[in-house]
Design a protein around this motif. Sequence first.
Motif, PDB file in Angstrom:
ATOM      1  N   ARG A 154     -96.012  59.730  14.448  1.00  0.00           N
ATOM      2  CA  ARG A 154     -96.896  58.602  14.737  1.00  0.00           C
ATOM      3  C   ARG A 154     -96.673  58.142  16.164  1.00  0.00           C
ATOM      4  N   ARG A 210     -98.289  52.396  17.467  1.00  0.00           N
ATOM      5  CA  ARG A 210     -98.579  52.172  16.045  1.00  0.00           C
ATOM      6  C   ARG A 210     -97.307  51.899  15.259  1.00  0.00           C
ATOM      7  N   LYS A 211     -96.257  52.635  15.567  1.00  0.00           N
ATOM      8  CA  LYS A 211     -95.012  52.441  14.852  1.00  0.00           C
ATOM      9  C   LYS A 211     -94.407  51.072  15.155  1.00  0.00           C
TER      10      LYS A 211
END
Length: 352
Positions: free
Chosen positions: A4, A8-9
């Motif tokens: 990812r 986003r993480k």
Amino acid sequence: MKNRSLSRKMLTQFVVCITVLLLLATPVFYFLTKHYYAEDMIDIIEAVGHGRPIPTIDLEEDIMHGVMIQFGVIVIVLAVAIVFTVRFISRRLWKPFDETLLSMESFRLEDCTLPALPKSDVKEFARLNHTLSTLMHNSLSSYRMQKEFTENASHELQTPLAVFQSKLDLLLQQPNLTGEQSEIIQSLYENVTRLTRLNRNLLLLAKIDNNQYEQTESINLPAFLSEMSLSLRDIANGIALNQTFDDSTLTVRANRALLESLVNNLLVNAVRHNRPGGEISITVGCRRLIIANTSDEPPLDAGQIFNRFYHPSGQSNGNGLGLAIVKAICKYHGWEVSYRYLDGRHHFIITF
């Protein structure tokens, strides 16, 4: 595990952090609801149910107090979540990047080994590691090819150079040579000798780079230099040579052939850049070997003199590899070499 993106993480973990903090703050919201929003409503309901008059209340003030306290709690939760994310979560997310930097800082082409880069489920870091691995692999392959070419070329040149030199020796021994012919042959002989020396030095550098001098031993440096005294005086070629051993017990771990080459190259350099009637001093002490020589030349460029094929002030004496060999030998053994100009003398200092 699917990779990812970093953003986003980080956003996911930030949301999780806020959710956990809000759940932990649930008792606070319950307390605010019970004692500010619902307390007056409960009093009114109980008064009506028991037929008592409605008590005097300030519902608007209680609600405002409750709203402000609740707003403050929410702000504190958000602030704690942001600080926690920036200080701890981001540090943990960027840990693979720091490990990659540490691995890259220890990477050396001379070691001929690729560092193991840490695995990461972050898309950007995985992509970075793949790119760096490819780059290091290509650089290492090019470096190996270059070293193999240098070594092979030097080996292949040895035989024709030896044949060429032997043929010139035969020509010089021929009778009935004119003076002009003798001068031409002598010039060719000097050039082939210089080319042979250049080839030998290049081969030595290639062997050092390829770690072909693994055999080392403990060597008493003053005793070693004493054994070399006769050959050193031959190299000095009449220039006064003074040896001072302040520490007669100094012992170094070295390859004997490389140590001899180091001393010879420093002495040849001292002879080449000396002056008529000058002198050379060799000093051993304080874990150092110092070779100094008198000279009429100005101070040298300490940042350039150990580079290959560097000729100070446009001089063409030598092939420009002597001091480069000294530096390579010192690097191979983990020693330090430095240059200093003091009182009209060039000092080359080897620190063990």
